[in-house]
Motif scaffolding. Sequence first.
Motif, PDB file in Angstrom:
ATOM      1  N   GLU A 112       0.832  -1.201   0.000  1.00  0.00           N
ATOM      2  CA  GLU A 112       0.000   0.000   0.000  1.00  0.00           C
ATOM      3  C   GLU A 112       0.870   1.256   0.000  1.00  0.00           C
ATOM      4  N   ALA A 113       1.983   1.213   0.721  1.00  0.00           N
ATOM      5  CA  ALA A 113       2.923   2.341   0.703  1.00  0.00           C
ATOM      6  C   ALA A 113       3.485   2.533  -0.700  1.00  0.00           C
ATOM      7  N   PHE A 114       3.813   1.421  -1.375  1.00  0.00           N
ATOM      8  CA  PHE A 114       4.321   1.499  -2.745  1.00  0.00           C
ATOM      9  C   PHE A 114       3.263   2.092  -3.677  1.00  0.00           C
ATOM     10  N   ALA A 115       2.019   1.674  -3.512  1.00  0.00           N
ATOM     11  CA  ALA A 115       0.940   2.191  -4.365  1.00  0.00           C
ATOM     12  C   ALA A 115       0.767   3.693  -4.171  1.00  0.00           C
ATOM     13  N   PHE A 116       0.887   4.129  -2.920  1.00  0.00           N
ATOM     14  CA  PHE A 116       0.802   5.564  -2.631  1.00  0.00           C
ATOM     15  C   PHE A 116       1.926   6.327  -3.326  1.00  0.00           C
ATOM     16  N   ILE A 117       3.137   5.803  -3.257  1.00  0.00           N
ATOM     17  CA  ILE A 117       4.275   6.445  -3.912  1.00  0.00           C
ATOM     18  C   ILE A 117       4.058   6.512  -5.417  1.00  0.00           C
ATOM     19  N   ASN A 118       3.482   5.470  -5.993  1.00  0.00           N
ATOM     20  CA  ASN A 118       3.198   5.489  -7.431  1.00  0.00           C
ATOM     21  C   ASN A 118       2.257   6.633  -7.788  1.00  0.00           C
ATOM     22  N   GLU A 119       1.297   6.931  -6.909  1.00  0.00           N
ATOM     23  CA  GLU A 119       0.385   8.047  -7.156  1.00  0.00           C
ATOM     24  C   GLU A 119       1.111   9.394  -7.101  1.00  0.00           C
ATOM     25  N   LEU A 120       2.124   9.475  -6.250  1.00  0.00           N
ATOM     26  CA  LEU A 120       2.848  10.741  -6.123  1.00  0.00           C
ATOM     27  C   LEU A 120       3.536  11.142  -7.419  1.00  0.00           C
ATOM     28  N   ARG A 121       3.781  10.188  -8.276  1.00  0.00           N
ATOM     29  CA  ARG A 121       4.471  10.479  -9.538  1.00  0.00           C
ATOM     30  C   ARG A 121       3.608  11.321 -10.467  1.00  0.00           C
ATOM     31  N   ALA A 122       2.323  11.479 -10.134  1.00  0.00           N
ATOM     32  CA  ALA A 122       1.440  12.332 -10.935  1.00  0.00           C
ATOM     33  C   ALA A 122       1.719  13.811 -10.701  1.00  0.00           C
ATOM     34  N   PHE A 123       2.495  14.122  -9.642  1.00  0.00           N
ATOM     35  CA  PHE A 123       2.779  15.507  -9.279  1.00  0.00           C
ATOM     36  C   PHE A 123       4.214  15.870  -9.660  1.00  0.00           C
ATOM     37  N   GLU A 124       4.444  17.134  -9.949  1.00  0.00           N
ATOM     38  CA  GLU A 124       5.782  17.608 -10.277  1.00  0.00           C
ATOM     39  C   GLU A 124       6.502  18.060  -9.004  1.00  0.00           C
ATOM     40  N   SER A 183      12.771   6.799  -4.048  1.00  0.00           N
ATOM     41  CA  SER A 183      13.947   7.384  -4.695  1.00  0.00           C
ATOM     42  C   SER A 183      14.102   6.872  -6.126  1.00  0.00           C
ATOM     43  N   GLU A 184      13.888   5.578  -6.324  1.00  0.00           N
ATOM     44  CA  GLU A 184      14.051   4.991  -7.652  1.00  0.00           C
ATOM     45  C   GLU A 184      12.987   5.478  -8.630  1.00  0.00           C
ATOM     46  N   ARG A 185      11.910   6.045  -8.122  1.00  0.00           N
ATOM     47  CA  ARG A 185      10.833   6.522  -8.981  1.00  0.00           C
ATOM     48  C   ARG A 185      10.780   8.032  -9.075  1.00  0.00           C
ATOM     49  N   GLY A 186      11.875   8.668  -8.730  1.00  0.00           N
ATOM     50  CA  GLY A 186      11.998  10.104  -8.939  1.00  0.00           C
ATOM     51  C   GLY A 186      11.385  10.971  -7.871  1.00  0.00           C
ATOM     52  N   VAL A 187      10.968  10.379  -6.752  1.00  0.00           N
ATOM     53  CA  VAL A 187      10.422  11.156  -5.646  1.00  0.00           C
ATOM     54  C   VAL A 187      11.573  11.584  -4.737  1.00  0.00           C
TER      55      VAL A 187
END
Length: 324
Positions: A20-32, A57-61
């Motif tokens: 669920e934490a990973f899914a949340f981080i995936n949603e954050l990628r919608a923001f700049e 970190s690996e997903r640019g956050v």
Amino acid sequence: MHCRARPADAPSPEELRLDEAFAFINELRAFENISLVLSGGEPLVRPDIFEIANYGSERGVRVLLATNGTLITKTAAEKISGAGIKRVSVSIDGADAKSHDSFRKVEGSFEQAWAGIGHLKAAGVPFQINTTISKHNIEEIPKILETAEDSGAAALHIFMLVPTGCGKEIADDEMIEPKDYERILNWIYDRSIDSKIELKATCAPHYQRIARQRAGSGLETAGTKGCLGGTSVCFVSYKGDVYPCGYLPASAGNIREKSFVEIWNTAEVFRLLRDDNNLRGKCGDCEYKKVCMGCRARAYAYTGDYLAEEPFCIYSPRKRPVDK
């Protein structure tokens, strides 16, 4: 955005699972230009915290960590570095062990926090000092700044106490007077000019009014805004509850029931906070409301209304007569 950890020795079925934490981080990628602050409680008690950090970190956050520092061992510092965490904030709430430990109510915590900072430095991890101002340390702030500068900290962020959560328990004894807030905020403005490191007032939105008064720069809205809750910042608890900030318990929803993007874009509490015309009382009349907003969490703590006026600001708006 913040993610609250829960002690590893006190597991809860309500706590967000790793997926669920990973899914949340995936949603954050919608923001700049998004930042994720892993905070708490104490985030380092969560055994998979470095997996969460590394995934972001690996997903640019941009991943940051807020900790009391006492659990940062040599190994933990190396894991922090390896997980791509860009900066760690460590809470230092006194100029010496006696002051800090009495406030934290944990003997030895001052020494442990500075040992943790030493490990961060050895691992090459940038760090900052976070200090909450209260009656017990208000006169120690210049010394704390000097220590932060000498330690190699990237910044000193000075927090104004908000009487909610843990802060509520000590508010009666530790909340400083509004006139002292004004004095400290003016001191921060003066020292920010010549400080060797970044010096920032946090949970003190009327600093933006003071800075403009002191600089004679008028009411322009460019630059940092005061209260960011629900506009540029929000808090996600270990259970997935979303709030405007970590100190304002006005729920916007839960990421288990709705997507975070939907909550961010449609929640009623966020809609109200994003329009300064909704502010009431003195804040609603103030010519600085676009750059200040007042602390919505302190307003809620004292009145039960997060749109009420900031109770710790002594400024009288031009639209109102000066208080006698």
